[in-house]
Design an enzyme around this catalytic site. Structure first.
Site, PDB file in Angstrom:
ATOM      1  N   CYS A  47     -79.378 -46.535 100.427  1.00 50.50           N
ATOM      2  CA  CYS A  47     -79.193 -47.879 100.971  1.00 50.50           C
ATOM      3  C   CYS A  47     -78.177 -47.753 102.098  1.00 50.50           C
ATOM      4  O   CYS A  47     -77.557 -46.713 102.278  1.00 50.50           O
ATOM      5  CB  CYS A  47     -78.618 -48.815  99.912  1.00 50.50           C
ATOM      6  SG  CYS A  47     -79.659 -48.954  98.461  1.00 50.50           S
ATOM      7  N   ARG A  52     -82.071 -46.148 106.403  1.00 47.96           N
ATOM      8  CA  ARG A  52     -81.555 -45.799 105.070  1.00 47.96           C
ATOM      9  C   ARG A  52     -82.215 -46.613 103.961  1.00 47.96           C
ATOM     10  O   ARG A  52     -82.037 -46.324 102.780  1.00 47.96           O
ATOM     11  CB  ARG A  52     -80.037 -46.037 105.017  1.00 47.96           C
ATOM     12  CG  ARG A  52     -79.257 -45.226 106.007  1.00 47.96           C
ATOM     13  CD  ARG A  52     -77.791 -45.541 105.870  1.00 47.96           C
ATOM     14  NE  ARG A  52     -77.299 -45.104 104.584  1.00 47.96           N
ATOM     15  CZ  ARG A  52     -76.789 -43.913 104.340  1.00 47.96           C
ATOM     16  NH1 ARG A  52     -76.697 -43.029 105.309  1.00 47.96           N
ATOM     17  NH2 ARG A  52     -76.364 -43.595 103.147  1.00 47.96           N
ATOM     18  N   TRP A  92     -82.920 -49.695  99.442  1.00 47.68           N
ATOM     19  CA  TRP A  92     -84.010 -48.780  99.094  1.00 47.68           C
ATOM     20  C   TRP A  92     -83.974 -48.766  97.568  1.00 47.68           C
ATOM     21  O   TRP A  92     -83.098 -48.157  96.976  1.00 47.68           O
ATOM     22  CB  TRP A  92     -83.718 -47.410  99.697  1.00 47.68           C
ATOM     23  CG  TRP A  92     -84.801 -46.409  99.562  1.00 47.68           C
ATOM     24  CD1 TRP A  92     -85.863 -46.233 100.398  1.00 47.68           C
ATOM     25  CD2 TRP A  92     -84.923 -45.389  98.557  1.00 47.68           C
ATOM     26  NE1 TRP A  92     -86.633 -45.194  99.962  1.00 47.68           N
ATOM     27  CE2 TRP A  92     -86.088 -44.657  98.839  1.00 47.68           C
ATOM     28  CE3 TRP A  92     -84.172 -45.042  97.433  1.00 47.68           C
ATOM     29  CZ2 TRP A  92     -86.512 -43.590  98.052  1.00 47.68           C
ATOM     30  CZ3 TRP A  92     -84.593 -43.980  96.650  1.00 47.68           C
ATOM     31  CH2 TRP A  92     -85.761 -43.275  96.971  1.00 47.68           C
ATOM     32  N   ASN A 127     -74.052 -48.743  97.817  1.00 48.41           N
ATOM     33  CA  ASN A 127     -75.019 -47.655  98.011  1.00 48.41           C
ATOM     34  C   ASN A 127     -74.702 -46.580  96.983  1.00 48.41           C
ATOM     35  O   ASN A 127     -73.550 -46.130  96.903  1.00 48.41           O
ATOM     36  CB  ASN A 127     -74.879 -47.094  99.437  1.00 48.41           C
ATOM     37  CG  ASN A 127     -75.645 -45.795  99.607  1.00 48.41           C
ATOM     38  OD1 ASN A 127     -76.716 -45.623  99.035  1.00 48.41           O
ATOM     39  ND2 ASN A 127     -75.098 -44.876 100.382  1.00 48.41           N
ATOM     40  N   GLY A 128     -75.710 -46.172  96.204  1.00 51.24           N
ATOM     41  CA  GLY A 128     -75.470 -45.133  95.197  1.00 51.24           C
ATOM     42  C   GLY A 128     -76.106 -45.562  93.884  1.00 51.24           C
ATOM     43  O   GLY A 128     -76.947 -46.473  93.857  1.00 51.24           O
ATOM     44  N   GLU A 144     -93.176 -26.544 107.185  1.00 47.60           N
ATOM     45  CA  GLU A 144     -92.583 -27.721 107.831  1.00 47.60           C
ATOM     46  C   GLU A 144     -93.677 -28.630 108.413  1.00 47.60           C
ATOM     47  O   GLU A 144     -93.582 -29.861 108.317  1.00 47.60           O
ATOM     48  CB  GLU A 144     -91.589 -27.258 108.907  1.00 47.60           C
ATOM     49  CG  GLU A 144     -90.948 -28.355 109.738  1.00 47.60           C
ATOM     50  CD  GLU A 144     -90.184 -29.423 108.947  1.00 47.60           C
ATOM     51  OE1 GLU A 144     -89.949 -29.253 107.742  1.00 47.60           O
ATOM     52  OE2 GLU A 144     -89.860 -30.461 109.550  1.00 47.60           O
ATOM     53  N   LYS A 164     -94.125 -32.564 107.332  1.00 43.53           N
ATOM     54  CA  LYS A 164     -94.164 -33.683 108.296  1.00 43.53           C
ATOM     55  C   LYS A 164     -95.412 -34.522 108.057  1.00 43.53           C
ATOM     56  O   LYS A 164     -95.360 -35.748 108.075  1.00 43.53           O
ATOM     57  CB  LYS A 164     -94.175 -33.178 109.749  1.00 43.53           C
ATOM     58  CG  LYS A 164     -92.886 -32.645 110.292  1.00 43.53           C
ATOM     59  CD  LYS A 164     -91.850 -33.692 110.648  1.00 43.53           C
ATOM     60  CE  LYS A 164     -90.882 -33.914 109.530  1.00 43.53           C
ATOM     61  NZ  LYS A 164     -89.842 -32.980 109.294  1.00 43.53           N
ATOM     62  N   GLU A 217     -95.148 -36.576 104.827  1.00 41.80           N
ATOM     63  CA  GLU A 217     -94.089 -37.570 104.909  1.00 41.80           C
ATOM     64  C   GLU A 217     -94.507 -38.827 105.686  1.00 41.80           C
ATOM     65  O   GLU A 217     -94.262 -39.935 105.237  1.00 41.80           O
ATOM     66  CB  GLU A 217     -92.912 -36.887 105.616  1.00 41.80           C
ATOM     67  CG  GLU A 217     -91.595 -37.531 105.462  1.00 41.80           C
ATOM     68  CD  GLU A 217     -90.496 -36.704 106.134  1.00 41.80           C
ATOM     69  OE1 GLU A 217     -90.783 -35.804 106.946  1.00 41.80           O
ATOM     70  OE2 GLU A 217     -89.327 -36.992 105.849  1.00 41.80           O
ATOM     71  N   HIS A 264    -105.472 -15.819  97.430  1.00 39.99           N
ATOM     72  CA  HIS A 264    -105.094 -15.610  96.024  1.00 39.99           C
ATOM     73  C   HIS A 264    -105.186 -16.904  95.218  1.00 39.99           C
ATOM     74  O   HIS A 264    -104.476 -17.073  94.230  1.00 39.99           O
ATOM     75  CB  HIS A 264    -103.683 -15.010  95.949  1.00 39.99           C
ATOM     76  CG  HIS A 264    -103.603 -13.660  96.593  1.00 39.99           C
ATOM     77  ND1 HIS A 264    -104.154 -12.535  96.032  1.00 39.99           N
ATOM     78  CD2 HIS A 264    -103.088 -13.272  97.783  1.00 39.99           C
ATOM     79  CE1 HIS A 264    -103.959 -11.497  96.840  1.00 39.99           C
ATOM     80  NE2 HIS A 264    -103.312 -11.927  97.909  1.00 39.99           N
ATOM     81  N   LYS A 287     -83.601 -41.784 105.021  1.00 40.04           N
ATOM     82  CA  LYS A 287     -83.086 -40.715 105.882  1.00 40.04           C
ATOM     83  C   LYS A 287     -82.098 -39.819 105.143  1.00 40.04           C
ATOM     84  O   LYS A 287     -82.076 -38.618 105.335  1.00 40.04           O
ATOM     85  CB  LYS A 287     -82.414 -41.360 107.096  1.00 40.04           C
ATOM     86  CG  LYS A 287     -81.882 -40.391 108.129  1.00 40.04           C
ATOM     87  CD  LYS A 287     -83.010 -39.829 108.937  1.00 40.04           C
ATOM     88  CE  LYS A 287     -82.595 -38.732 109.872  1.00 40.04           C
ATOM     89  NZ  LYS A 287     -83.731 -37.882 110.247  1.00 40.04           N
TER      90      LYS A 287
HETATM   91  O1  M6R Z   1     -79.810 -34.512 105.649  1.00 33.82           O
HETATM   92  P1  M6R Z   1     -80.459 -33.275 105.052  1.00 33.82           P
HETATM   93  O2  M6R Z   1     -80.852 -32.304 106.091  1.00 33.82           O
HETATM   94  O3  M6R Z   1     -79.627 -32.672 103.972  1.00 33.82           O
HETATM   95  O4  M6R Z   1     -81.773 -33.824 104.385  1.00 33.82           O
HETATM   96  C1  M6R Z   1     -82.608 -32.994 103.634  1.00 33.82           C
HETATM   97  C2  M6R Z   1     -83.955 -33.621 103.382  1.00 33.82           C
HETATM   98  O5  M6R Z   1     -83.816 -34.799 102.642  1.00 33.82           O
HETATM   99  C3  M6R Z   1     -84.664 -33.945 104.701  1.00 33.82           C
HETATM  100  O6  M6R Z   1     -84.795 -32.817 105.496  1.00 33.82           O
HETATM  101  C4  M6R Z   1     -86.055 -34.541 104.454  1.00 33.82           C
HETATM  102  O7  M6R Z   1     -86.888 -33.579 103.904  1.00 33.82           O
HETATM  103  C5  M6R Z   1     -86.576 -35.070 105.778  1.00 33.82           C
HETATM  104  N1  M6R Z   1     -86.882 -36.458 105.673  1.00 33.82           N
HETATM  105  C6  M6R Z   1     -87.724 -34.320 106.299  1.00 33.82           C
HETATM  106  O8  M6R Z   1     -88.242 -34.850 107.479  1.00 33.82           O
END
Ligand code: M6R
Length: 599
Positions: free
Chosen positions: A2, A29, A76, A102-103, A471, A475, A478, A494, A594
């Protein structure tokens, strides 16, 4: 997860428009509800509802609230659905106090039960609501807001950044544990926030409160109490102020439709900025080099993928045994650590809970280095050494430019560690190559029209191209909600080859180099099972071009060692354009935030 903001303005200026503007900058966030509380005329006003900021603001006109101090929240959801009643701010029994949080409060059920027995009535299903009830209870016993918050944080367990207001005291009181919180000093007034983009427009001088310190904002300034409840000397506070050089424009879309596209286009600048950190990296390497015989990277998500590239680089160039551990799994591997191990934490936000807990564990035995984008964050304060990636603020939930900056920092670190500093020259060409890729992306836009209907994708690569495959798949998952799986090209046969048919496109990443021929055999394997192949490779590669259904050509030719820094760009764009084709908002993927500040 949040985002919170608190602000008190001098000269009796109306705070609600500034709270709305600031909290809007934290929408990355959390975006399932928003709320603002201000105090006016000894009364707490609250406007809140579920929905994104635009929707809720259209309905409630959030800027239209009186009072010169208040708090705001974007949610969130963790405990309780997104709904008006579960939205923050939450209040105490007598609506004397309002709190944003937040938390996660881990022991909220026990606390709630006790408060219910004492006659408290709860409105929401959230863990947060116990906080204002506890504060209210202590204030009813005669404590002021600061002391009541101190009592409350002695009871709650878990993670929190809290900001609270009370209708009887003209101040904002905030505190944190395992969740980010900054305090800002501006010309118009004083702020607390989860992250700096919220207040860039209003305050450049920033303080980073330690865990369990109590921050008190009044019209006259900021006071901080340490965890033993003593006021910290104002000179000490002043000496801790850091001035941030990010501009408010950096956190705006500046004509792009989405932050993600803007940030993809900022990648050459991001890499250039990272490369300016060479001397700092050299100093760190010189200090550590003779002290270590093993390296361990620890990270999550995209940062984990950057770490995997680090393993390939360090083992092949420096010959130092290197492993990579997902941060949330780190606690299961701490027995074999020692003081000859350097543990490198990669995190763009510097506030990822899993990574922070891993740093705490690693500090007990080993030397720790954090590679982080956001200045002053918890990871930078916990680790022994810090490298800043200097990519500028990243607002899109999907990491793009921060990933490339992490890679650039890891490459520099690996080259210097392996006495191959001369190879940094190759890195200096990377920004130009990235811009070359970005010059014409129309073919990726076209391909995304065809691929938007797919339900599953595979991404394959070998050696340095394997982490890129992972990666690329992350992406895609996500931001398009299409299942994507990254695989080592040689591992496909395999097992997963059984899945491949004409319905599963395969993205083949194959830069020129030692592995190219083998990857071409893997391309042939999937193609003969009917897969539609989208290949990313060199413009000079007639074989790859003739064998693939679609190709994105990279020119000029770069070797596979440097390729990750360039070949990821078309993969980011593929996900971006498929998301646009599917009418999804790539900046705000569902269920994600984020900065993940819970375990
Ligand atoms: O802030 P961080 O790099 O520690 O975050 C790690 C992951 O949460 C972050 O890379 C997440 O996988 C991204 N949203 C990927 O795009």
């Amino acid at each position: 997860m949040c985002g919170i903001v608190g602000c008190i303005l001098k000269n009796n200026e109306k705070v609600a428009p500034i709270l709305l503007d600031s909290i809007s900058k934290l929408e990355y966030r959390g975006y399932d509800s928003i709320g603002i509380a201000t105090v006016d005329d000894n009364k707490i006003n609250i406007k809140k509802d579920d929905g994104n900021i635009k929707e809720v603001n259209n309905k409630l006109d959030l800027a239209d609230m009186d009072g010169n101090y208040g708090i705001a929240h974007v949610r969130w959801a963790t405990h309780g659905d997104p709904s008006k009643i579960n939205s923050h701010p939450h209040t105490d029994e007598n609506e004397k106090i309002a709190v944003v949080h937040n938390g996660i409060i881990e022991n909220y059920l026990e606390i709630k039960e006790q408060l219910l027995n004492e006659g408290h009535v709860f409105k929401s299903e959230t863990d947060t609501e116990v906080i204002p009830h506890l504060i209210g209870k202590y204030m009813d016993k005669g404590l002021d807001l600061e002391s009541a918050i101190r009592e409350t944080i002695n009871i709650i367990e878990g993670s929190y950044a809290i900001a609270a207001i009370c209708k009887e005291e003209e101040k904002i009181v905030a505190t944190r544990k395992n969740s980010p919180l900054i305090a800002g000093i501006g010309e118009k007034g004083f702020f607390v926030a989860s992250d700096s983009p919220a207040i860039l427009k209003y305050a450049k001088d920033i303080l980073y409160p330690e865990e369990r310190e109590i921050v008190i904002l009044t019209e006259d300034g900021i006071k901080i109490k340490d965890e033993y409840d003593n006021y910290i000397d104002s000179e000490i506070i002043e000496s801790k102020i850091e001035t941030i050089d990010w501009t408010p424009e950096m956190a705006e879309k500046e004509g792009y439709d989405y932050f993600m596209l803007k940030e993809i286009n900022e990648q050459s600048t991001a890499v250039k900025n990272t490369l300016t950190g060479k001397e700092e990296i050299k100093n760190i390497v010189n200090e550590l080099k003779d002290e270590i015989n093993r390296i361990c990277f620890v990270a999550c998500g995209t940062s984990y993928h950057a770490s995997l590239t680090g393993k390939y680089l360090i083992e092949s160039l420096a010959g130092i045994p290197t492993e990579v551990i997902i941060a949330s799994e780190f606690e299961y591997f701490t027995n074999a650590l020692d003081d000859k191990t350097l543990i490198i934490f990669i995190s763009q936000s510097g506030e990822t809970a899993d990574t922070l807990l891993a740093i705490d564990a690693a500090n007990k035995t080993s030397k720790t280095l954090a590679i982080v984008n956001v200045v002053g964050t918890a990871a930078t304060r916990k680790a022994d050494y810090v490298i800043y990636t200097q990519a500028g603020p990243e607002i899109g939930v999907a990491a793009t430019k921060t990933y490339l900056s992490q890679l650039a920092a890891i490459y520099m670190f690996s080259f210097i560690l392996s006495d191959k500093e001369y190879m940094i020259k190759e890195l200096e060409k990377v920004p130009e190559y990235i811009d070359e890729v970005l010059k014409d992306t129309s073919s990726i836009e076209e391909i995304s029209k065809k691929f938007k209907y797919a339900d599953d994708f595979f991404f394959i690569g070998r050696g340095y191209s394997y982490p890129i495959a992972l990666e690329g798949a992350l992406k895609l998952k996500e931001i398009t909600y299409i299942h994507g799986e990254g695989y080592a090209a040689g591992e496909l046969k395999h097992g997963p080859l059984a899945l491949i048919d004409q319905n599963i496109p395969v993205v083949v990443i194959s830069p020129p180099g030692e592995n190219h021929k083998k990857t071409m055999s893997n391309l042939a394997e999937v193609q003969s099972r009917g897969a539609d192949v989208f290949a990313i490779g060199s413009c000079d590669d007639d074989f790859l071009i003739s064998k693939s259904d679609d190709v994105f050509c990279i020119s000029p030719e770069v070797d596979e060692l440097i390729a990750p820094l360039i070949y990821i760009v078309p993969l980011q764009l593929l996900s971006y354009y498929v998301a646009i084709e599917r009418k999804l908002d790539p900046d705000k993927p569902r269920n994600l935030a984020k900065c993940v500040t819970v375990e």
